[in-house]
Design a protein around this motif. Structure first.
Motif, PDB file in Angstrom:
ATOM      1  N   SER A 141       1.205  -1.416  -0.072  1.00  0.00           N
ATOM      2  CA  SER A 141       0.362  -0.122  -0.256  1.00  0.00           C
ATOM      3  C   SER A 141       0.656   1.272   0.270  1.00  0.00           C
ATOM      4  O   SER A 141       0.736   2.520  -0.733  1.00  0.00           O
ATOM      5  N   ARG A 142       1.858   1.424   0.704  1.00  0.00           N
ATOM      6  CA  ARG A 142       2.251   2.371   0.937  1.00  0.00           C
ATOM      7  C   ARG A 142       3.343   2.255  -0.395  1.00  0.00           C
ATOM      8  O   ARG A 142       3.432   3.483  -1.252  1.00  0.00           O
ATOM      9  N   LEU A 143       3.909   1.533  -1.636  1.00  0.00           N
ATOM     10  CA  LEU A 143       4.132   1.651  -2.428  1.00  0.00           C
ATOM     11  C   LEU A 143       3.590   2.058  -3.977  1.00  0.00           C
ATOM     12  O   LEU A 143       3.444   2.816  -4.460  1.00  0.00           O
ATOM     13  N   ALA A 144       1.648   2.031  -3.630  1.00  0.00           N
ATOM     14  CA  ALA A 144       0.755   2.006  -4.111  1.00  0.00           C
ATOM     15  C   ALA A 144       0.019   3.332  -4.588  1.00  0.00           C
ATOM     16  O   ALA A 144       0.626   4.066  -5.147  1.00  0.00           O
ATOM     17  N   ASP A 145       0.288   4.183  -2.961  1.00  0.00           N
ATOM     18  CA  ASP A 145       0.549   5.455  -2.671  1.00  0.00           C
ATOM     19  C   ASP A 145       1.217   6.797  -2.863  1.00  0.00           C
ATOM     20  O   ASP A 145       0.898   7.627  -3.593  1.00  0.00           O
ATOM     21  N   GLY A 146       2.649   5.778  -2.497  1.00  0.00           N
ATOM     22  CA  GLY A 146       3.851   6.578  -3.495  1.00  0.00           C
ATOM     23  C   GLY A 146       4.071   6.842  -4.169  1.00  0.00           C
ATOM     24  O   GLY A 146       4.844   8.378  -4.282  1.00  0.00           O
ATOM     25  N   LEU A 147       3.927   6.177  -4.644  1.00  0.00           N
ATOM     26  CA  LEU A 147       4.183   5.908  -6.028  1.00  0.00           C
ATOM     27  C   LEU A 147       3.383   5.942  -7.323  1.00  0.00           C
ATOM     28  O   LEU A 147       3.651   6.625  -8.638  1.00  0.00           O
ATOM     29  N   GLY A 148       2.027   6.350  -6.897  1.00  0.00           N
ATOM     30  CA  GLY A 148       0.678   5.563  -7.707  1.00  0.00           C
ATOM     31  C   GLY A 148       0.553   5.025  -8.488  1.00  0.00           C
ATOM     32  O   GLY A 148       0.377   5.457  -9.847  1.00  0.00           O
ATOM     33  N   THR A 149       0.987   3.779  -8.592  1.00  0.00           N
ATOM     34  CA  THR A 149       1.320   2.800  -9.445  1.00  0.00           C
ATOM     35  C   THR A 149       0.521   1.618  -9.305  1.00  0.00           C
ATOM     36  O   THR A 149       0.595   1.320  -7.115  1.00  0.00           O
ATOM     37  N   SER A 150       0.332   0.308  -9.454  1.00  0.00           N
ATOM     38  CA  SER A 150       0.110  -1.366  -9.141  1.00  0.00           C
ATOM     39  C   SER A 150       1.025  -1.702  -9.094  1.00  0.00           C
ATOM     40  O   SER A 150       2.338  -1.132  -9.767  1.00  0.00           O
ATOM     41  N   ILE A 151       0.767  -2.240  -7.416  1.00  0.00           N
ATOM     42  CA  ILE A 151       2.259  -3.479  -6.693  1.00  0.00           C
ATOM     43  C   ILE A 151       1.632  -4.784  -7.179  1.00  0.00           C
ATOM     44  O   ILE A 151       0.573  -5.051  -6.072  1.00  0.00           O
ATOM     45  N   ASP A 152       2.208  -5.109  -7.790  1.00  0.00           N
ATOM     46  CA  ASP A 152       1.893  -7.163  -8.805  1.00  0.00           C
ATOM     47  C   ASP A 152       2.251  -7.902  -8.226  1.00  0.00           C
ATOM     48  O   ASP A 152       1.942  -9.250  -7.761  1.00  0.00           O
ATOM     49  N   SER A 153       3.193  -7.697  -7.698  1.00  0.00           N
ATOM     50  CA  SER A 153       4.494  -8.809  -7.197  1.00  0.00           C
ATOM     51  C   SER A 153       5.270  -8.429  -6.119  1.00  0.00           C
ATOM     52  O   SER A 153       6.076  -7.037  -5.894  1.00  0.00           O
ATOM     53  N   VAL A 154       6.208  -9.520  -5.623  1.00  0.00           N
ATOM     54  CA  VAL A 154       6.723  -9.287  -4.283  1.00  0.00           C
ATOM     55  C   VAL A 154       8.193 -10.210  -4.566  1.00  0.00           C
ATOM     56  O   VAL A 154       7.838 -11.156  -5.690  1.00  0.00           O
ATOM     57  N   ALA A 155       9.236  -9.679  -3.693  1.00  0.00           N
ATOM     58  CA  ALA A 155      10.046 -10.358  -3.880  1.00  0.00           C
ATOM     59  C   ALA A 155      10.417 -10.461  -2.459  1.00  0.00           C
ATOM     60  O   ALA A 155      11.127 -10.076  -1.955  1.00  0.00           O
ATOM     61  N   TYR A 156      10.880 -12.759  -2.613  1.00  0.00           N
ATOM     62  CA  TYR A 156      10.722 -12.278  -0.489  1.00  0.00           C
ATOM     63  C   TYR A 156      12.575 -11.799  -0.431  1.00  0.00           C
ATOM     64  O   TYR A 156      13.433 -12.168  -1.154  1.00  0.00           O
ATOM     65  N   PRO A 157      12.396 -11.315   1.128  1.00  0.00           N
ATOM     66  CA  PRO A 157      14.359 -10.624   1.377  1.00  0.00           C
ATOM     67  C   PRO A 157      14.240 -11.768   1.488  1.00  0.00           C
ATOM     68  O   PRO A 157      14.215 -13.038   2.305  1.00  0.00           O
ATOM     69  N   ASN A 158      15.975 -12.600   1.216  1.00  0.00           N
ATOM     70  CA  ASN A 158      16.738 -13.077   1.428  1.00  0.00           C
ATOM     71  C   ASN A 158      16.311 -15.058   0.220  1.00  0.00           C
ATOM     72  O   ASN A 158      16.656 -14.652  -0.202  1.00  0.00           O
ATOM     73  N   GLY A 159      15.129 -15.018   0.171  1.00  0.00           N
ATOM     74  CA  GLY A 159      14.462 -15.700  -0.873  1.00  0.00           C
ATOM     75  C   GLY A 159      15.153 -17.091  -0.841  1.00  0.00           C
ATOM     76  O   GLY A 159      13.919 -17.576  -1.590  1.00  0.00           O
TER      77      GLY A 159
END
Length: 313
Positions: free
Chosen positions: A225-243
């Motif tokens: 939500s912070r990325l979407a609100d702050g950048l005005g774009t949809s955030i559709d995917s995630v990269a797991y930290p360390n992964g």
């Protein structure tokens, strides 16, 4: 008939220029990354990851030799160096960002630790019941590596406290210009302005399986939500930290789907296939100094030979 594929090779980078955690010869990363992109532009079909997710979810085949490019963490050189080189070769990428890094609320713990070891004045450091001598670069590297592994078993909050404590014990002096630089919110907007995509890399770069359900929900939902609100774009995917597979769990996978992500990338080497879960897409992590020969040879063989079939189709 046009040739098609059901497989996608996802490549991942972190930084381009050297940092305390990832030392390298000056300019080596820039030259190497340029050569890598030239190779990929020549031998592969570089696709936007979001487009590939659409195709894989709908059952539509991908172009042959499909490759998607990704970056983790939001190093400043991603914007200053990688973006111009991507433009030079006409290639799209997805950048996985950490909102609290963008706001400057939090530093990257592995870089803070590496900085403290590089500029520390202590002759030794005790951690986890072991006293590590720090008399020469090899001893410092060994101590840093072993302590880093131990820190990854902690929750994000405990790890942050531990790094602060270690930095106090190491007593670094000088080296202020040596700290790794991360982009801010304006830099993140610059990625979008350049035509690239942005995804989530959690709120604080927490290793998700070390967190309880409430913390995982916050890390995954708030970052989106912070990325979407702050950048005005949809955030559709995630990269797991360390992964790695032990760095996320069944709770993570359930939450990622419930929160609304359409796909997630790991650091498990291999080729992503349409018949595998889109919330656990394989990805090969490389460095900018990996030679073009190794990129199509040694590194892609980590995919247990499946990457070779991508190139040959």
């Amino acid at each position: 008939m046009a040739r098609v594929s059901n497989r996608l090779l996802v490549l991942g980078w972190h930084n381009i220029d050297p940092t305390p955690a990832f030392p390298e010869a000056p300019e080596a990363g820039r030259r190497g990354f340029d050569r890598q992109l030239a190779l990929l532009a020549r031998v592969a079909n570089v696709v936007r990851l979001s487009d590939a997710l659409d195709r894989m979810a709908s059952g539509e085949p991908l172009p042959p030799r499909s490759v998607a490019l990704t970056f983790d963490d939001g190093y400043r050189d991603n914007l200053d160096v990688a973006v111009p080189l991507l433009a030079k070769h006409g290639l799209p990428a997805t950048f996985y960002l950490v909102p609290r890094f963008l706001s400057g609320e939090l530093g990257a713990w592995w870089e803070d630790l590496a900085f403290a070891f590089r500029h520390g004045t202590a002759d030794s450091v005790e951690w986890g019941g072991t006293t590590y001598p720090l008399g020469d670069p090899a001893e410092r590297a060994r101590a840093q590596d072993e302590i880093s592994v131990a820190l990854k078993t902690l929750s994000a909050r405990s790890r942050e406290q531990a790094v602060a404590e270690l930095a106090e014990r190491l007593a670094p002096v000088g080296g202020e210009d040596d700290r790794a630089a991360f982009m801010d919110w304006d830099g993140a907007r610059g990625l979008l302005d350049a035509g690239h995509d942005v995804g989530s890399h959690s709120m604080t770069h927490a290793i998700l399986s070390r967190e309880d359900q409430a913390s995982q929900t916050e890390e995954l939902a708030d970052s989106r939500s912070r990325l979407a609100d702050g950048l005005g774009t949809s955030i559709d995917s995630v990269a797991y930290p360390n992964g790695h597979r032990e760095d996320y769990d069944e709770t993570t996978l359930r939450l990622v789907a419930e929160i609304g992500y359409r796909g997630a990338v790991t650091t498990t080497p291999g080729v992503a296939r349409r018949d595998q879960p889109l919330m656990e897409m394989n990805r090969l992590i490389v460095t900018p100094t990996t030679s073009p020969g190794d990129l199509v040879g040694k590194v892609w063989r980590k995919a247990r030979s499946t990457a070779r079939s991508v190139l040959s189709r």
